[in-house]
Write a protein that holds these residues in place. Structure first.
Motif, short mmCIF file in Angstrom:
data_model
loop_
_atom_site.label_atom_id
_atom_site.label_comp_id
_atom_site.label_asym_id
_atom_site.label_seq_id
_atom_site.Cartn_x
_atom_site.Cartn_y
_atom_site.Cartn_z
N TRP A 77 8.77 3.78 -7.01
CA TRP A 77 9.19 3.94 -5.62
C TRP A 77 8.28 3.16 -4.69
O TRP A 77 8.75 2.43 -3.79
N ALA A 78 6.97 3.29 -4.86
CA ALA A 78 6.02 2.61 -3.98
C ALA A 78 6.14 1.09 -4.10
O ALA A 78 6.12 0.37 -3.09
N ARG A 79 6.25 0.61 -5.30
CA ARG A 79 6.39 -0.84 -5.49
C ARG A 79 7.68 -1.36 -4.89
O ARG A 79 7.70 -2.41 -4.22
N ASP A 80 8.77 -0.65 -5.10
CA ASP A 80 10.06 -1.08 -4.57
C ASP A 80 10.05 -1.13 -3.05
O ASP A 80 10.72 -1.98 -2.44
N ARG A 81 9.29 -0.23 -2.42
CA ARG A 81 9.24 -0.17 -0.95
C ARG A 81 8.13 -1.04 -0.37
O ARG A 81 8.00 -1.14 0.85
N GLY A 82 7.30 -1.61 -1.23
CA GLY A 82 6.21 -2.45 -0.76
C GLY A 82 5.01 -1.68 -0.24
O GLY A 82 4.23 -2.20 0.55
N HIS A 83 4.83 -0.44 -0.70
CA HIS A 83 3.70 0.38 -0.27
C HIS A 83 2.49 0.12 -1.15
O HIS A 83 2.60 -0.46 -2.24
N ASP A 84 1.34 0.56 -0.71
CA ASP A 84 0.07 0.32 -1.39
C ASP A 84 -0.06 1.28 -2.58
O ASP A 84 -0.44 2.44 -2.42
N VAL A 85 0.27 0.78 -3.77
CA VAL A 85 0.23 1.61 -4.97
C VAL A 85 -1.19 2.08 -5.27
O VAL A 85 -1.41 3.25 -5.64
N GLU A 86 -2.16 1.21 -5.11
CA GLU A 86 -3.55 1.58 -5.39
C GLU A 86 -4.00 2.73 -4.51
O GLU A 86 -4.69 3.65 -4.97
N ALA A 87 -3.61 2.71 -3.25
CA ALA A 87 -4.00 3.79 -2.35
C ALA A 87 -3.36 5.10 -2.78
O ALA A 87 -4.03 6.14 -2.85
N ILE A 88 -2.08 5.08 -3.08
CA ILE A 88 -1.35 6.30 -3.42
C ILE A 88 -1.81 6.88 -4.75
O ILE A 88 -1.92 8.10 -4.90
N MET A 89 -2.09 6.01 -5.70
CA MET A 89 -2.41 6.48 -7.05
C MET A 89 -3.91 6.67 -7.28
O MET A 89 -4.29 7.25 -8.30
N TRP A 90 -4.74 6.19 -6.35
CA TRP A 90 -6.19 6.35 -6.54
C TRP A 90 -6.95 6.48 -5.22
O TRP A 90 -7.62 7.46 -4.97
N GLY A 91 -6.85 5.49 -4.38
CA GLY A 91 -7.76 5.35 -3.25
C GLY A 91 -7.78 6.50 -2.27
O GLY A 91 -8.85 6.95 -1.82
N THR A 92 -6.60 6.99 -1.89
CA THR A 92 -6.55 8.07 -0.89
C THR A 92 -7.24 9.32 -1.41
O THR A 92 -8.05 9.94 -0.71
N ALA A 93 -6.93 9.72 -2.64
CA ALA A 93 -7.55 10.93 -3.20
C ALA A 93 -9.04 10.74 -3.37
O ALA A 93 -9.83 11.67 -3.12
N ALA A 94 -9.46 9.55 -3.80
CA ALA A 94 -10.90 9.30 -3.97
C ALA A 94 -11.64 9.43 -2.65
O ALA A 94 -12.71 10.03 -2.58
#
Length: 301
Positions: A278-295
């Motif tokens: 979903w994130a890739r298809d919409r052009g969102h920041d995958v790294e942020a969603i899957m790692w960076g924000t929680a870190a």
């Protein structure tokens, strides 16, 4: 791809007491079980343990147990159980939690509390104690009305870092009978997103569908979340193992003959893949969603 699971549960009924466990969840879910549920196609995987609602008198025992497993299982942070409405007892408990380096926040389950509970004087006092100690709060509520309670909490304690668990548990329907996001829920998350220290977990929706879900069904809810919060305040969470219970998978040799809910062995990876796609298809920041924000939110280096 790196994956930091912002919402992972572990439990062992032989060690701690849980009054809510039943059915396929009434077994130990810890080291061996997690090893068999690792997210596929990852270069690095870590997780935030979120309290699993053992009985209150064992909250510190739960922290000690998980802290002892953390290195082996890749647990980078702990969200501990806490009652925030106990006055001096709350403050004493929070002080005890600060003795554990991995404890980054707490969760007082709000979903079973009456509407308005999080705006009570006793709860607000406990929340201020959290903020003073640099701890965050996981807000687990159900439905649009309780979203207003989290909004009131964020207004009362503006320096408290809050993360909304499971997008506030909106009604999502099932794969064959999907529901659209309700106007009340949309308004609730838009209001929460006005508070800069409030974040949101992309977690728990498979459980709200009873384990019978599709990526297409979930996309409108993910779209609404990113429109409100932006990718920089969204974090993926598996809600394992709660969110991997549902209709048996097609290749499950242990599927119940009566068709009752079963543990879905690929469920954790499937939810991760759905959010990444979903994130890739919409052009969102995958790294942020899957790692960076929680870190960043939980202070994980």
């Amino acid at each position: 791809m790196r994956v930091l699971d912002s919402h992972l549960h572990l439990w062992d009924p032989e060690l701690l007491r849980y009054e809510w466990l039943e059915g396929p969840l009434a077994y130990a879910f810890a080291g061996l079980e997690l090893d068999h549920a690792r997210v596929e196609l990852t270069d690095q995987e870590s997780a935030v343990f979120v309290q699993a609602d053992c009985v209150e008198e064992q909250y510190l025992d739960e922290v000690r147990w998980v802290d002892g497993l953390a290195e082996e299982l890749g647990i980078s942070a702990i969200v501990a159980g806490a009652r925030l409405d106990r006055g001096a007892a709350t403050i004493s408990h929070l002080d005890a939690l600060t003795g554990f380096a991995r404890v980054a926040g707490v969760r007082h389950l709000l979903q079973s509390e009456p509407d308005g509970f999080a705006a009570s004087g006793a709860f607000i006092a406990g929340a201020r104690g959290l903020a003073e100690r640099g701890l965050s709060f996981d807000a687990c509520v159900r439905g649009a009305r309780q979203l207003a309670d989290v909004d009131a909490l964020a207004r009362a304690v503006p320096d408290l870092r809050v993360v909304l668990d499971h997008l506030g548990k909106p009604g999502v329907g099932t794969a064959s009978a999907p529901l659209k996001p309700s106007a009340l829920w949309l308004g609730g998350i838009d209001a929460l997103a006005q508070h800069p220290l409030v974040h949101c977990k992309l977690s728990g929706l498979p459980a709200e569908a009873g384990g019978d879900w599709s990526a297409e069904q979930m996309a409108p809810f993910l779209d609404a979340a990113v429109e409100a919060f932006g990718a920089e305040r969204l974090m993926w969470g598996s809600d394992w193992p709660v969110s991997v219970i549902g209709p048996a998978e097609a290749d499950d040799p242990h599927a119940p003959a009566d068709g009752s809910p079963s543990y879905q062995y690929s469920g954790r990876s499937r939810w991760a893949g759905a959010v990444v796609d979903w994130a890739r298809d919409r052009g969102h920041d995958v790294e942020a969603i899957m790692w960076g924000t929680a870190a960043r939110f939980y202070g994980i280096g």
